[in-house]
Design a protein around this motif. Structure first.
Motif, PDB file in Angstrom:
ATOM      1  N   THR A  85       1.052  -1.140  -0.025  1.00  0.00           N
ATOM      2  CA  THR A  85      -0.473  -0.092   0.244  1.00  0.00           C
ATOM      3  C   THR A  85       0.643   1.705   0.335  1.00  0.00           C
ATOM      4  OG1 THR A  85      -1.879  -1.100   1.153  1.00  0.00           O
ATOM      5  CG2 THR A  85      -1.763   1.052   1.313  1.00  0.00           C
ATOM      6  N   TYR A  86       0.725   2.377  -0.955  1.00  0.00           N
ATOM      7  CA  TYR A  86       1.531   3.469  -1.381  1.00  0.00           C
ATOM      8  C   TYR A  86       0.268   4.713  -1.621  1.00  0.00           C
ATOM      9  CZ  TYR A  86       5.111   7.441  -1.496  1.00  0.00           C
ATOM     10  OH  TYR A  86       5.765   8.461  -1.356  1.00  0.00           O
ATOM     11  N   PHE A  87       0.815   5.108  -1.799  1.00  0.00           N
ATOM     12  CA  PHE A  87       0.150   6.211  -2.351  1.00  0.00           C
ATOM     13  C   PHE A  87      -0.265   6.059  -3.805  1.00  0.00           C
ATOM     14  CE2 PHE A  87       1.168   9.141   1.495  1.00  0.00           C
ATOM     15  CZ  PHE A  87       0.089   9.221   2.346  1.00  0.00           C
ATOM     16  N   ASN A  88      -1.013   6.969  -5.113  1.00  0.00           N
ATOM     17  CA  ASN A  88      -0.479   6.767  -6.167  1.00  0.00           C
ATOM     18  C   ASN A  88       0.462   7.758  -6.406  1.00  0.00           C
ATOM     19  OD1 ASN A  88      -0.906   5.892  -8.824  1.00  0.00           O
ATOM     20  ND2 ASN A  88      -2.784   7.507  -9.682  1.00  0.00           N
ATOM     21  N   ALA A  93       7.979   7.857  -5.329  1.00  0.00           N
ATOM     22  CA  ALA A  93       8.305   8.092  -4.601  1.00  0.00           C
ATOM     23  C   ALA A  93       8.931   7.635  -3.721  1.00  0.00           C
ATOM     24  CB  ALA A  93       7.698   9.299  -3.446  1.00  0.00           C
ATOM     25  N   ARG A  94       7.771   7.083  -2.603  1.00  0.00           N
ATOM     26  CA  ARG A  94       8.812   5.728  -1.268  1.00  0.00           C
ATOM     27  C   ARG A  94       8.424   4.365  -2.118  1.00  0.00           C
ATOM     28  NH1 ARG A  94      11.496   9.757   2.714  1.00  0.00           N
ATOM     29  NH2 ARG A  94      10.717  10.751   3.029  1.00  0.00           N
ATOM     30  N   GLY A  95       7.334   4.775  -2.494  1.00  0.00           N
ATOM     31  CA  GLY A  95       7.086   3.096  -2.994  1.00  0.00           C
ATOM     32  C   GLY A  95       7.440   2.591  -3.887  1.00  0.00           C
ATOM     33  N   PRO A 123      -9.116  10.799   1.119  1.00  0.00           N
ATOM     34  CA  PRO A 123      -8.500   9.386   1.124  1.00  0.00           C
ATOM     35  C   PRO A 123      -7.521   8.826   2.451  1.00  0.00           C
ATOM     36  CG  PRO A 123      -9.139   9.409  -1.051  1.00  0.00           C
ATOM     37  CD  PRO A 123      -8.874  10.951   0.144  1.00  0.00           C
ATOM     38  N   TRP A 124      -6.573   9.590   2.317  1.00  0.00           N
ATOM     39  CA  TRP A 124      -5.443   9.452   3.483  1.00  0.00           C
ATOM     40  C   TRP A 124      -6.105   9.366   4.469  1.00  0.00           C
ATOM     41  CZ3 TRP A 124      -1.683   6.732   5.293  1.00  0.00           C
ATOM     42  CH2 TRP A 124      -0.580   7.101   5.413  1.00  0.00           C
ATOM     43  N   VAL A 125      -6.556  11.148   4.891  1.00  0.00           N
ATOM     44  CA  VAL A 125      -6.698  11.278   6.129  1.00  0.00           C
ATOM     45  C   VAL A 125      -7.702   9.853   6.481  1.00  0.00           C
ATOM     46  CG1 VAL A 125      -8.333  12.817   7.430  1.00  0.00           C
ATOM     47  CG2 VAL A 125      -6.560  13.585   6.237  1.00  0.00           C
ATOM     48  N   TYR A 153      -7.501   6.563   6.053  1.00  0.00           N
ATOM     49  CA  TYR A 153      -5.899   5.359   6.718  1.00  0.00           C
ATOM     50  C   TYR A 153      -6.025   5.235   7.388  1.00  0.00           C
ATOM     51  CZ  TYR A 153      -5.022   1.714   4.119  1.00  0.00           C
ATOM     52  OH  TYR A 153      -4.466   0.162   3.848  1.00  0.00           O
ATOM     53  N   LYS A 154      -4.676   6.409   7.320  1.00  0.00           N
ATOM     54  CA  LYS A 154      -4.185   7.061   8.131  1.00  0.00           C
ATOM     55  C   LYS A 154      -3.200   6.135   9.420  1.00  0.00           C
ATOM     56  CE  LYS A 154      -1.635  10.815   9.728  1.00  0.00           C
ATOM     57  NZ  LYS A 154       0.445  11.394   9.515  1.00  0.00           N
ATOM     58  N   PRO A 155      -4.978   6.259  10.633  1.00  0.00           N
ATOM     59  CA  PRO A 155      -5.360   6.016  11.359  1.00  0.00           C
ATOM     60  C   PRO A 155      -4.107   4.318  11.754  1.00  0.00           C
ATOM     61  CG  PRO A 155      -6.829   7.326  11.302  1.00  0.00           C
ATOM     62  CD  PRO A 155      -5.947   6.999  10.052  1.00  0.00           C
ATOM     63  N   TYR A 195       2.425   3.575  11.425  1.00  0.00           N
ATOM     64  CA  TYR A 195       3.477   5.030  11.866  1.00  0.00           C
ATOM     65  C   TYR A 195       2.770   6.139  11.609  1.00  0.00           C
ATOM     66  CZ  TYR A 195       7.083   1.751  13.038  1.00  0.00           C
ATOM     67  OH  TYR A 195       8.462   1.039  13.857  1.00  0.00           O
ATOM     68  N   GLY A 196       1.695   6.103  10.754  1.00  0.00           N
ATOM     69  CA  GLY A 196       0.540   6.605  10.375  1.00  0.00           C
ATOM     70  C   GLY A 196       1.208   7.278   8.822  1.00  0.00           C
ATOM     71  N   GLN A 197       1.995   6.398   8.549  1.00  0.00           N
ATOM     72  CA  GLN A 197       3.223   6.707   6.955  1.00  0.00           C
ATOM     73  C   GLN A 197       2.951   5.621   6.397  1.00  0.00           C
ATOM     74  OE1 GLN A 197       6.642   7.870   8.869  1.00  0.00           O
ATOM     75  NE2 GLN A 197       6.403   9.664   7.947  1.00  0.00           N
ATOM     76  N   LEU A 198       2.856   5.922   4.626  1.00  0.00           N
ATOM     77  CA  LEU A 198       2.983   5.023   3.765  1.00  0.00           C
ATOM     78  C   LEU A 198       3.881   4.231   3.442  1.00  0.00           C
ATOM     79  CD1 LEU A 198      -0.019   5.377   2.007  1.00  0.00           C
ATOM     80  CD2 LEU A 198       0.076   2.634   3.926  1.00  0.00           C
ATOM     81  N   PRO A 199       4.646   3.827   2.690  1.00  0.00           N
ATOM     82  CA  PRO A 199       4.155   2.760   2.800  1.00  0.00           C
ATOM     83  C   PRO A 199       3.931   1.725   3.429  1.00  0.00           C
ATOM     84  CG  PRO A 199       6.336   2.240   1.211  1.00  0.00           C
ATOM     85  CD  PRO A 199       6.392   3.557   2.745  1.00  0.00           C
ATOM     86  N   VAL A 200       3.124   0.345   3.218  1.00  0.00           N
ATOM     87  CA  VAL A 200       2.783  -0.796   3.785  1.00  0.00           C
ATOM     88  C   VAL A 200       2.861  -1.745   3.183  1.00  0.00           C
ATOM     89  CG1 VAL A 200       1.639  -1.852   5.768  1.00  0.00           C
ATOM     90  CG2 VAL A 200       2.148   0.741   6.218  1.00  0.00           C
ATOM     91  N   ALA A 238       6.605  -2.159   7.639  1.00  0.00           N
ATOM     92  CA  ALA A 238       6.653  -0.744   7.457  1.00  0.00           C
ATOM     93  C   ALA A 238       7.921  -0.185   7.252  1.00  0.00           C
ATOM     94  CB  ALA A 238       5.490   0.555   8.569  1.00  0.00           C
ATOM     95  N   GLN A 239       8.391   1.206   6.761  1.00  0.00           N
ATOM     96  CA  GLN A 239       9.374   1.471   6.270  1.00  0.00           C
ATOM     97  C   GLN A 239       9.768   0.695   5.056  1.00  0.00           C
ATOM     98  OE1 GLN A 239      10.492   4.163   8.109  1.00  0.00           O
ATOM     99  NE2 GLN A 239       9.138   4.326  10.032  1.00  0.00           N
ATOM    100  N   SER A 240      10.037   1.973   3.893  1.00  0.00           N
ATOM    101  CA  SER A 240      10.188   1.658   2.597  1.00  0.00           C
ATOM    102  C   SER A 240      11.803   0.731   2.681  1.00  0.00           C
ATOM    103  CB  SER A 240      10.073   3.228   2.005  1.00  0.00           C
ATOM    104  OG  SER A 240      11.309   3.717   2.582  1.00  0.00           O
ATOM    105  N   MET A 241      12.763   1.649   3.170  1.00  0.00           N
ATOM    106  CA  MET A 241      13.595   0.045   2.785  1.00  0.00           C
ATOM    107  C   MET A 241      13.326  -0.625   3.376  1.00  0.00           C
ATOM    108  SD  MET A 241      15.514   1.965   0.482  1.00  0.00           S
ATOM    109  CE  MET A 241      14.095   2.917  -0.424  1.00  0.00           C
TER     110      MET A 241
HETATM  111  N1  LIG Z   1      11.024   6.455   6.709  1.00  0.00           N
HETATM  112  C1  LIG Z   1       9.189   6.290   6.404  1.00  0.00           C
HETATM  113  C2  LIG Z   1       8.852   7.783   5.613  1.00  0.00           C
HETATM  114  C3  LIG Z   1       7.894   7.502   5.184  1.00  0.00           C
HETATM  115  C4  LIG Z   1       7.109   8.885   4.681  1.00  0.00           C
HETATM  116  O1  LIG Z   1       7.162  10.350   5.427  1.00  0.00           O
HETATM  117  N2  LIG Z   1       5.681   8.613   4.040  1.00  0.00           N
HETATM  118  C5  LIG Z   1       5.504   9.977   3.618  1.00  0.00           C
HETATM  119  C6  LIG Z   1       4.542   9.690   1.981  1.00  0.00           C
HETATM  120  S1  LIG Z   1       6.329   9.690   1.427  1.00  0.00           S
HETATM  121  C7  LIG Z   1       3.702   9.917   3.758  1.00  0.00           C
HETATM  122  O2  LIG Z   1       2.661   8.698   4.250  1.00  0.00           O
HETATM  123  N3  LIG Z   1       3.132  10.590   4.065  1.00  0.00           N
HETATM  124  C8  LIG Z   1       2.323  11.276   5.378  1.00  0.00           C
HETATM  125  C9  LIG Z   1       1.736  11.230   6.358  1.00  0.00           C
HETATM  126  O3  LIG Z   1       3.164  11.632   7.150  1.00  0.00           O
HETATM  127  O4  LIG Z   1       0.428  11.771   6.657  1.00  0.00           O
HETATM  128  C10 LIG Z   1       9.591   5.417   4.818  1.00  0.00           C
HETATM  129  O5  LIG Z   1      10.233   5.632   4.702  1.00  0.00           O
HETATM  130  O6  LIG Z   1       8.811   4.550   4.881  1.00  0.00           O
END
Ligand SMILES: N[C@@H](CCC(=O)N[C@@H](CS)C(=O)NCC(=O)O)C(=O)O
Length: 204
Positions: free
Chosen positions: A4-7, A10-12, A40-42, A44-46, A50-55, A64-67
């Motif tokens: 799961t990531y944004f469209n 970037a990090r996905g 949609p992100w608001v 999904y985020k919770p 970590y409140g972030q994507l990708p997952v 979680a965490q892209s790398m």
């Molecule tokens: N260290 C994390 C950073 C993830 C990150 O910053 N994701 C951004 C998108 S590139 C995100 O989810 N932003 C939305 C938000 O923080 O609400 C990783 O590498 O996955």
């Protein structure tokens, strides 16, 4: 397996490129970019760790965490090293690229103050990027000249490809002959080429 990531790339995109090169079956689950519609992100985020994507969700377990996701996919599908030293050599390259990626995002995407943005971009173009490419070109030479580590195609080469493909100035890598050859080698892998041709379009 569901990524799961944004469209966006970037990090996905690193995990997508690795999964494509591996020929893995996975669901490329995309949430509308917050740049287009934040709702949609608001919503999904919770639900994310970590409140972030990708997952990545594999067998019901979320990572979680892209790398970390990219490293896991590489390990699972034969694009990682075969011992601790080879993995460390790959991680070193990926960490160096990740450090520069953060600086690139800050300079070109995140910084809002125009004067500061210009300063960060100048530093990225004149110091960060040439220093990184010089170091990686040397590393590549020391490691046999063909691949970033272990004398075989690995996720480190794919991360290098992704980094170079997303640079604001795509010409810079041409000044580094071994890196450029490796970049083109990855770009011309049939599965990578096919993915790049058919993946959804996005700004970043
Ligand atoms: N260290 C994390 C950073 C993830 C990150 O910053 N994701 C951004 C998108 S590139 C995100 O989810 N932003 C939305 C938000 O923080 O609400 C990783 O590498 O996955």
């Amino acid at each position: 397996m569901k990524l799961t990531y944004f469209n966006l790339r970037a990090r996905g995109e690193p995990a997508r490129l690795i999964l494509e090169q591996a020929g893995a079956e996975y669901e490329d689950h995309r949430i509308e970019s917050p740049f287009v519609d934040v709702a949609p992100w608001v919503a999904y985020k919770p639900s994310t760790p970590y409140g972030q994507l990708p997952v990545l969700c594999d067998d019901g377990v979320e990572i979680a965490q892209s790398m970390t996701i990219a490293r896991y996919c590489a390990a699972k599908y034969g694009l990682a090293g075969s011992n601790a030293l080879e993995n460390a050599q790959m991680d070193e390259v990926v960490d160096a690229l990740s450090e520069a990626t953060e600086k690139q995002y800050n300079a070109f995407l995140f910084e809002k103050d125009e004067a500061k943005k210009a300063e960060l971009q100048k530093k990225f173009n004149e110091e960060v990027l040439p220093n990184l490419f010089k170091a990686l070109e040397k590393r590549l030479g020391e490691r046999g000249g063909e691949y970033m580590a272990a004398n075989k195609l690995s996720w480190a080469d794919i991360i290098l490809y992704h980094f170079a493909a997303e640079l604001p100035d795509k010409e810079v890598i041409k000044g580094y002959s071994k890196l450029d050859a490796l970049f083109n080698k990855v770009a011309n892998l049939p599965k990578i080429k096919s993915w790049v041709e058919r993946r959804p379009a996005s700004a970043v």
